[in-house]
Design an enzyme around this catalytic site. Structure first.
Site, mmCIF file in Angstrom:
data_model
loop_
_atom_site.group_PDB
_atom_site.id
_atom_site.type_symbol
_atom_site.label_atom_id
_atom_site.label_comp_id
_atom_site.label_asym_id
_atom_site.label_seq_id
_atom_site.Cartn_x
_atom_site.Cartn_y
_atom_site.Cartn_z
ATOM 1 N N TYR A 143 44.305 26.721 25.744
ATOM 2 C CA TYR A 143 43.322 27.238 26.701
ATOM 3 C C TYR A 143 43.886 28.426 27.487
ATOM 4 O O TYR A 143 43.288 29.496 27.514
ATOM 5 C CB TYR A 143 42.891 26.126 27.658
ATOM 6 C CG TYR A 143 41.697 26.509 28.503
ATOM 7 C CD1 TYR A 143 40.411 26.464 27.983
ATOM 8 C CD2 TYR A 143 41.855 26.928 29.823
ATOM 9 C CE1 TYR A 143 39.304 26.818 28.753
ATOM 10 C CE2 TYR A 143 40.762 27.284 30.599
ATOM 11 C CZ TYR A 143 39.491 27.226 30.068
ATOM 12 O OH TYR A 143 38.404 27.586 30.832
ATOM 13 N N GLY A 146 44.896 31.081 25.147
ATOM 14 C CA GLY A 146 43.627 31.489 24.525
ATOM 15 C C GLY A 146 42.871 32.459 25.417
ATOM 16 O O GLY A 146 42.378 33.512 24.966
ATOM 17 N N ARG A 184 37.079 16.108 34.543
ATOM 18 C CA ARG A 184 37.837 16.772 35.603
ATOM 19 C C ARG A 184 37.898 15.903 36.856
ATOM 20 O O ARG A 184 37.130 14.965 37.032
ATOM 21 C CB ARG A 184 37.254 18.147 35.908
ATOM 22 C CG ARG A 184 37.884 19.168 34.990
ATOM 23 C CD ARG A 184 37.304 20.511 35.158
ATOM 24 N NE ARG A 184 36.001 20.568 34.548
ATOM 25 C CZ ARG A 184 35.392 21.693 34.214
ATOM 26 N NH1 ARG A 184 35.957 22.843 34.429
ATOM 27 N NH2 ARG A 184 34.198 21.662 33.663
ATOM 28 N N ARG A 209 43.996 22.338 44.332
ATOM 29 C CA ARG A 209 42.974 23.121 43.649
ATOM 30 C C ARG A 209 42.034 23.671 44.727
ATOM 31 O O ARG A 209 41.896 23.076 45.801
ATOM 32 C CB ARG A 209 42.158 22.264 42.676
ATOM 33 C CG ARG A 209 42.948 21.731 41.479
ATOM 34 C CD ARG A 209 43.432 22.822 40.547
ATOM 35 N NE ARG A 209 44.070 22.300 39.347
ATOM 36 C CZ ARG A 209 45.369 22.016 39.234
ATOM 37 N NH1 ARG A 209 46.181 22.181 40.276
ATOM 38 N NH2 ARG A 209 45.867 21.576 38.101
ATOM 39 N N PRO A 271 49.396 22.998 36.930
ATOM 40 C CA PRO A 271 49.686 23.903 38.052
ATOM 41 C C PRO A 271 49.856 23.148 39.372
ATOM 42 O O PRO A 271 49.050 22.283 39.698
ATOM 43 C CB PRO A 271 48.452 24.814 38.092
ATOM 44 C CG PRO A 271 47.887 24.744 36.710
ATOM 45 C CD PRO A 271 48.175 23.357 36.225
HETATM 46 N N1 UDP Z 1 43.722 14.824 38.069
HETATM 47 C C1 UDP Z 1 43.970 13.568 38.580
HETATM 48 N N2 UDP Z 1 43.136 12.544 38.226
HETATM 49 C C2 UDP Z 1 42.082 12.726 37.377
HETATM 50 C C3 UDP Z 1 41.847 14.026 36.851
HETATM 51 C C4 UDP Z 1 42.701 15.042 37.216
HETATM 52 O O1 UDP Z 1 44.928 13.348 39.342
HETATM 53 O O2 UDP Z 1 41.354 11.757 37.113
HETATM 54 C C5 UDP Z 1 44.571 15.943 38.529
HETATM 55 C C6 UDP Z 1 45.172 16.774 37.404
HETATM 56 O O3 UDP Z 1 46.433 16.259 37.037
HETATM 57 C C7 UDP Z 1 45.290 18.137 38.076
HETATM 58 C C8 UDP Z 1 44.111 18.189 39.034
HETATM 59 O O4 UDP Z 1 43.727 16.841 39.228
HETATM 60 O O5 UDP Z 1 46.468 18.218 38.838
HETATM 61 C C9 UDP Z 1 42.933 18.999 38.513
HETATM 62 O O6 UDP Z 1 42.668 18.581 37.192
HETATM 63 P P1 UDP Z 1 41.332 18.935 36.429
HETATM 64 O O7 UDP Z 1 41.383 18.215 35.118
HETATM 65 O O8 UDP Z 1 40.156 18.677 37.293
HETATM 66 O O9 UDP Z 1 41.323 20.501 36.161
HETATM 67 P P2 UDP Z 1 42.377 21.687 36.126
HETATM 68 O O10 UDP Z 1 42.244 22.375 37.429
HETATM 69 O O11 UDP Z 1 43.754 21.130 35.932
HETATM 70 O O12 UDP Z 1 41.934 22.523 34.987
#
Ligand code: UDP
Length: 308
Positions: A143, A146, A184, A209, A271
């Site tokens: 990703y 990509g 997510r 985030r 990240p």
């Molecule tokens: N995450 C988490 N529990 C979940 C899903 C995600 O702790 O059920 C964490 C994940 O490890 C990351 C952050 O939440 O640090 C955001 O993850 P997400 O998959 O939403 O999207 P990203 O911003 O990483 O693309």
């Protein structure tokens, strides 16, 4: 105006199509339904301005259009990691094919890139001049790399063929229309909280985030398409940076439940911090996100409650 929206059956795509249809523009929605959903499009089935092209963008196609919105690509780690080779192909071949359509039609093309191009950044907030810190051989590379090669292609089409490309780097979008099984963090937490199930947190939960509401994002994309700029331009909400622990707390409080938290090791190359600098979008597009996480979460909770 004939708009091609690749990935139009996805979360961002169907919000964008709503706006375009409202403006009485013609929309050609191209999707292979690998992650997008047919039910997102049902409301336009009888609309004369809406046309569906069921097609996989990794294969070339000729379409006569005036504007291209190239969104096609699974965006949630849960989906893009299911078939990483297809994800790389979608980013590379898909973007190549979309750029070819733009070249043949002499039409502008807006490409939805991602904050993932910055990888696990060592500057904060991330601005567009930062080259990023990306692992080229990791799980997420299909990703992040990509999106990076897709950006390279866009700029080579600009330099070689004068295609009017526009690169938007999108940071964590959420809101009504997300799949409950999107995978997510925001949907996982809200759906689990509504079902009184425990929440899973990867790593120490202190990673951050910045969440941008879909309605703000769509305004930014439209302003960008109507501008004379090529970007890249970050589109995200810098005012709403939260840690994953804090997000769990906010959502539990809003839904009024005390939830068990399961702790797991961090995901590879996850990240640690992510927040956009949006000075460029402010200055060039006069764009600023308006919707607070508080209000946006309320909307999203109501929507997910309805569909669960
Ligand atoms: N995450 C988490 N529990 C979940 C899903 C995600 O702790 O059920 C964490 C994940 O490890 C990351 C952050 O939440 O640090 C955001 O993850 P997400 O998959 O939403 O999207 P990203 O911003 O990483 O693309």
């Amino acid at each position: 105006m004939r708009n091609l929206v690749t990935g139009g059956a996805g979360f961002i795509g169907c919000h964008l199509i709503s706006e375009l249809i409202m403006k009485e523009e013609n929309v050609y929605c191209l999707d292979d339904f690998s992650s997008g959903k047919r039910f997102n499009l049902e409301k336009w089935a009888k609309n004369k301005n809406f046309h569906l092209i069921e097609h996989d963008i990794t294969r070339p196609i000729d379409i006569d259009v005036d504007k291209i919105w190239h969104l096609a690509c699974p965006a949630s780690p849960y989906f893009y990691l299911k078939d990483p080779i297809k994800t790389s192909k979608t980013n590379y071949l898909g973007t190549l094919n979309a750029l070819e359509i733009a070249r043949k039609n002499n039409s502008p093309i807006l490409f939805t890139s991602s904050s993932e191009v910055y990888g696990d950044p060592n500057i904060h907030p991330q601005n567009e001049t930062y080259y990023g810190k990306v692992n080229s051989i990791g799980l997420r590379s299909c990703y992040s790399e990509g999106k990076r090669i897709a950006e390279s292609l866009c700029f080579d089409y600009l330099r070689k063929h004068s295609v009017d490309v526009k690169i938007a780097r999108i940071f964590n979008v959420y809101g009504e229309g997300m799949l409950e099984k999107d995978g997510r963090v925001l949907t996982n937490f809200i759906c689990n909280a509504l079902n009184k199930k425990s929440l899973d947190i990867f790593g120490d939960g202190e990673q951050t985030r910045s969440f941008c509401h879909i309605k703000d994002l769509i305004k930014g994309l439209i302003k960008f398409m109507n501008s004379n700029f090529n970007g890249p331009i970050n589109l995200g909400n810098p005012y709403e940076e939260v840690s994953i622990n804090k997000l769990a707390e906010i959502i539990s409080k809003k839904i009024n439940v005390t939830l068990k938290i399961n702790r797991f090791p961090p995901l590879e190359d996850d990240p640690r911090k992510r927040k956009p600098s949006i000075k460029r979008a402010n200055k060039l597009l006069n764009w600023n996100p308006q919707i607070s996480l508080e209000d946006g979460l309320d909307d999203t909770i109501i929507y997910l409650k309805e569909i669960l």
